[in-house]
Design an enzyme around this catalytic site. Structure first.
Site, PDB file in Angstrom:
ATOM      1  N   ALA A   1       0.807  -1.225   0.000  1.00 10.72           N
ATOM      2  CA  ALA A   1       0.000   0.000   0.000  1.00 10.72           C
ATOM      3  C   ALA A   1       0.836   1.269   0.000  1.00 10.72           C
ATOM      4  O   ALA A   1       0.398   2.306  -0.511  1.00 10.72           O
ATOM      5  CB  ALA A   1      -0.938  -0.029   1.206  1.00 10.72           C
TER       6      ALA A   1
ATOM      7  N   THR B   1       0.383   5.472  -1.818  1.00 10.66           N
ATOM      8  CA  THR B   1      -0.006   6.647  -1.023  1.00 10.66           C
ATOM      9  C   THR B   1       0.290   7.948  -1.758  1.00 10.66           C
ATOM     10  O   THR B   1      -0.464   8.912  -1.629  1.00 10.66           O
ATOM     11  CB  THR B   1       0.712   6.661   0.348  1.00 10.66           C
ATOM     12  OG1 THR B   1       2.120   6.597   0.132  1.00 10.66           O
ATOM     13  CG2 THR B   1       0.267   5.513   1.230  1.00 10.66           C
TER      14      THR B   1
ATOM     15  N   PHE C   1      -2.621   1.129   5.233  1.00 12.93           N
ATOM     16  CA  PHE C   1      -3.445   0.504   6.270  1.00 12.93           C
ATOM     17  C   PHE C   1      -2.888   0.691   7.678  1.00 12.93           C
ATOM     18  O   PHE C   1      -3.651   0.957   8.609  1.00 12.93           O
ATOM     19  CB  PHE C   1      -3.596  -0.992   5.976  1.00 12.93           C
ATOM     20  CG  PHE C   1      -4.245  -1.259   4.653  1.00 12.93           C
ATOM     21  CD1 PHE C   1      -3.485  -1.543   3.523  1.00 12.93           C
ATOM     22  CD2 PHE C   1      -5.621  -1.213   4.530  1.00 12.93           C
ATOM     23  CE1 PHE C   1      -4.082  -1.772   2.297  1.00 12.93           C
ATOM     24  CE2 PHE C   1      -6.237  -1.442   3.308  1.00 12.93           C
ATOM     25  CZ  PHE C   1      -5.456  -1.716   2.181  1.00 12.93           C
TER      26      PHE C   1
ATOM     27  N   VAL D   1      -4.717  -3.482  -4.643  1.00  8.12           N
ATOM     28  CA  VAL D   1      -5.927  -3.876  -5.374  1.00  8.12           C
ATOM     29  C   VAL D   1      -6.419  -2.752  -6.277  1.00  8.12           C
ATOM     30  O   VAL D   1      -7.562  -2.759  -6.709  1.00  8.12           O
ATOM     31  CB  VAL D   1      -7.015  -4.279  -4.349  1.00  8.12           C
ATOM     32  CG1 VAL D   1      -6.591  -5.536  -3.590  1.00  8.12           C
ATOM     33  CG2 VAL D   1      -7.344  -3.135  -3.392  1.00  8.12           C
TER      34      VAL D   1
ATOM     35  N   HIS E   1      -3.493  -9.996  -3.917  1.00  3.71           N
ATOM     36  CA  HIS E   1      -4.692  -9.790  -3.099  1.00  3.71           C
ATOM     37  C   HIS E   1      -5.896  -9.422  -3.959  1.00  3.71           C
ATOM     38  O   HIS E   1      -6.856  -8.790  -3.492  1.00  3.71           O
ATOM     39  CB  HIS E   1      -4.436  -8.718  -2.033  1.00  3.71           C
ATOM     40  CG  HIS E   1      -3.499  -9.157  -0.961  1.00  3.71           C
ATOM     41  ND1 HIS E   1      -2.927  -8.297  -0.055  1.00  3.71           N
ATOM     42  CD2 HIS E   1      -3.001 -10.379  -0.648  1.00  3.71           C
ATOM     43  CE1 HIS E   1      -2.129  -8.975   0.763  1.00  3.71           C
ATOM     44  NE2 HIS E   1      -2.153 -10.232   0.428  1.00  3.71           N
TER      45      HIS E   1
ATOM     46  N   CYS F   1     -20.430 -12.144  -8.186  1.00  6.58           N
ATOM     47  CA  CYS F   1     -21.435 -12.579  -7.211  1.00  6.58           C
ATOM     48  C   CYS F   1     -20.765 -13.544  -6.246  1.00  6.58           C
ATOM     49  O   CYS F   1     -20.049 -14.458  -6.672  1.00  6.58           O
ATOM     50  CB  CYS F   1     -22.596 -13.286  -7.915  1.00  6.58           C
ATOM     51  SG  CYS F   1     -23.685 -14.150  -6.764  1.00  6.58           S
TER      52      CYS F   1
ATOM     53  N   CYS G   1     -22.813 -17.292  -7.018  1.00  8.49           N
ATOM     54  CA  CYS G   1     -22.632 -18.018  -8.281  1.00  8.49           C
ATOM     55  C   CYS G   1     -21.331 -17.644  -8.999  1.00  8.49           C
ATOM     56  O   CYS G   1     -20.956 -18.282  -9.976  1.00  8.49           O
ATOM     57  CB  CYS G   1     -23.833 -17.793  -9.196  1.00  8.49           C
ATOM     58  SG  CYS G   1     -23.895 -16.133  -9.896  1.00  8.49           S
TER      59      CYS G   1
ATOM     60  N   ASN H   1      11.024   1.735   2.073  1.00 14.60           N
ATOM     61  CA  ASN H   1       9.825   2.001   2.873  1.00 14.60           C
ATOM     62  C   ASN H   1      10.024   3.284   3.680  1.00 14.60           C
ATOM     63  O   ASN H   1      11.177   3.645   3.983  1.00 14.60           O
ATOM     64  CB  ASN H   1       9.565   0.823   3.828  1.00 14.60           C
ATOM     65  CG  ASN H   1       8.088   0.665   4.155  1.00 14.60           C
ATOM     66  OD1 ASN H   1       7.259   0.533   3.254  1.00 14.60           O
ATOM     67  ND2 ASN H   1       7.756   0.719   5.417  1.00 14.60           N
TER      68      ASN H   1
HETATM   69  N1  APR Z   1       6.794   5.384   0.199  1.00 18.12           N
HETATM   70  C1  APR Z   1       7.346   4.344   0.920  1.00 18.12           C
HETATM   71  N2  APR Z   1       6.721   3.736   1.967  1.00 18.12           N
HETATM   72  C2  APR Z   1       5.499   4.194   2.303  1.00 18.12           C
HETATM   73  C3  APR Z   1       4.874   5.268   1.613  1.00 18.12           C
HETATM   74  C4  APR Z   1       5.577   5.865   0.521  1.00 18.12           C
HETATM   75  N3  APR Z   1       5.060   6.859  -0.194  1.00 18.12           N
HETATM   76  N4  APR Z   1       3.655   5.486   2.185  1.00 18.12           N
HETATM   77  C5  APR Z   1       3.530   4.582   3.204  1.00 18.12           C
HETATM   78  N5  APR Z   1       4.644   3.817   3.268  1.00 18.12           N
HETATM   79  C6  APR Z   1       4.887   2.661   4.145  1.00 18.12           C
HETATM   80  C7  APR Z   1       4.253   2.783   5.523  1.00 18.12           C
HETATM   81  O1  APR Z   1       5.156   3.404   6.404  1.00 18.12           O
HETATM   82  C8  APR Z   1       3.985   1.314   5.894  1.00 18.12           C
HETATM   83  O2  APR Z   1       5.098   0.757   6.593  1.00 18.12           O
HETATM   84  O3  APR Z   1       4.239   1.551   3.536  1.00 18.12           O
HETATM   85  C9  APR Z   1       3.856   0.603   4.544  1.00 18.12           C
HETATM   86  C10 APR Z   1       2.431   0.128   4.213  1.00 18.12           C
HETATM   87  O4  APR Z   1       2.134  -0.925   5.088  1.00 18.12           O
HETATM   88  P1  APR Z   1       0.604  -1.388   5.303  1.00 18.12           P
HETATM   89  O5  APR Z   1      -0.235  -0.206   5.504  1.00 18.12           O
HETATM   90  O6  APR Z   1       0.626  -2.455   6.343  1.00 18.12           O
HETATM   91  O7  APR Z   1       0.203  -1.993   3.872  1.00 18.12           O
HETATM   92  P2  APR Z   1       0.563  -3.424   3.266  1.00 18.12           P
HETATM   93  O8  APR Z   1       1.850  -3.940   3.812  1.00 18.12           O
HETATM   94  O9  APR Z   1       0.432  -3.330   1.807  1.00 18.12           O
HETATM   95  O10 APR Z   1      -0.663  -4.303   3.847  1.00 18.12           O
HETATM   96  C11 APR Z   1      -0.759  -5.630   3.435  1.00 18.12           C
HETATM   97  O11 APR Z   1      -2.878  -5.835   4.535  1.00 18.12           O
HETATM   98  O12 APR Z   1      -4.750  -4.735   5.089  1.00 18.12           O
HETATM   99  C12 APR Z   1      -4.264  -5.713   4.279  1.00 18.12           C
HETATM  100  O13 APR Z   1      -5.029  -6.524   2.216  1.00 18.12           O
HETATM  101  C13 APR Z   1      -4.449  -5.403   2.805  1.00 18.12           C
HETATM  102  O14 APR Z   1      -2.870  -5.713   0.995  1.00 18.12           O
HETATM  103  C14 APR Z   1      -3.016  -5.222   2.309  1.00 18.12           C
HETATM  104  C15 APR Z   1      -2.213  -6.027   3.309  1.00 18.12           C
END
Ligand code: APR
Length: 243
Positions: free
Chosen positions: A22, A26, A33, A101, A117, A125, A128, A206
């Site tokens: 995720a 951003t 999340f 997603v 994911h 549905c 079905c 990250n």
């Molecule tokens: N650049 C780098 N890192 C970033 C940025 C950015 N612009 N923005 C946020 N982050 C980091 C955050 O600091 C965090 O550590 O990305 C990480 C995102 O982690 P999560 O929010 O836990 O997302 P993710 O790891 O993809 O979650 C996995 O959990 O909720 C479920 O199905 C959902 O696919 C998701 C899965």
């Protein structure tokens, strides 16, 4: 250890796989999340994103995904997505395996994308399995074939990952000599097991180190924004390509 180091690793690699989460989206305006501004800070995923919520809290489940699908309409790939698509074209990346997603990698032009994911762009549905339009889900419709509940093709908590995407990613990770993990807390099983299945070099991009990411032995950690760091790597690589 900088973007220059990563550029060298990419040049020396014969097969590079990118694993995103995720945090990769951003900068396109989609919240993650688990960071301080993440969705799960205010919403309990068990109530809106699990098989149980689909069965027992359908209204809340539907509202949550209607909100996410509607918010996606105004989101576009950012420079990071475009750079990864360019790296694929230049033969520098063989697969993007994503937990996201939102299909922003595909919108940016990436062809070889494994949706671990699922996605919230297509609807089916629950009973079905027949595909339906996004508008039908947004307009509170039920299945036109069996009156079942409509839901996005996203992997819910309590569901298994799509076999094809999982197996393709596993194969690529086993073949890779470089795995670049971008924008994920690595908190969620089983995708968080994948980096350690690789025999290759491991890189983590990250915004922060997480309690889980600290357990991995990354060869290189670049803390910062995915888009900015990928732009630095892109600059360092110049017009280097493998095709
Ligand atoms: N650049 C780098 N890192 C970033 C940025 C950015 N612009 N923005 C946020 N982050 C980091 C955050 O600091 C965090 O550590 O990305 C990480 C995102 O982690 P999560 O929010 O836990 O997302 P993710 O790891 O993809 O979650 C996995 O959990 O909720 C479920 O199905 C959902 O696919 C998701 C899965």
């Amino acid at each position: 250890m900088t973007a220059e180091t990563l550029a060298h690793l990419i040049k020396d690699s014969n097969r590079t796989v990118v694993l995103t989460g995720a945090g990769m989206s951003t900068e396109s305006g989609i919240p993650d999340f688990r960071s301080s501004t993440g969705l799960w800070q205010n919403i309990d995923p068990r109530i809106v994103a699990s098989t149980e919520s689909l069965q027992k809290n359908y209204e809340q489940f539907r509202e949550f995904y209607q909100m996410r699908i509607t918010a996606l309409v105004n989101c576009k790939p950012h420079q990071g997505h475009l750079i990864l698509a360019d790296f694929e074209k230049r033969g520098l990346v063989s697969l993007i395996a994503t937990q996201n997603v939102d299909q922003l990698h595909q919108q940016a032009g990436s062809k070889n994308v494994a949706e671990l994911h699922g996605n919230i762009v297509s609807i089916r549905c629950q009973k079905c399995g027949k595909p339906h339009g996004k508008e039908q889900f947004l307009n509170y419709s039920i299945c036109t074939y069996c009156s079942g509940k409509l839901r996005p093709n996203v992997v819910l908590f309590g569901e298994t990952l799509p076999t094809e995407a999982w197996e393709r990613t596993l194969h690529e990770i086993h073949e890779a000599d470089l795995v670049i993990v971008i924008g994920t807390s690595l908190e969620v099983y089983p995708v968080n097991q994948m980096p350690s299945m690789s025999k290759g070099k491991l890189v983590y991009i990250n915004r922060e180190q997480t309690s889980t990411s600290l357990h991995y032995s990354f060869d290189l950690v670049l803390e910062g924004s995915a888009g900015e760091i990928l732009a630095d790597v892109h600059r360092e690589l110049g017009d280097f390509k493998k095709l």
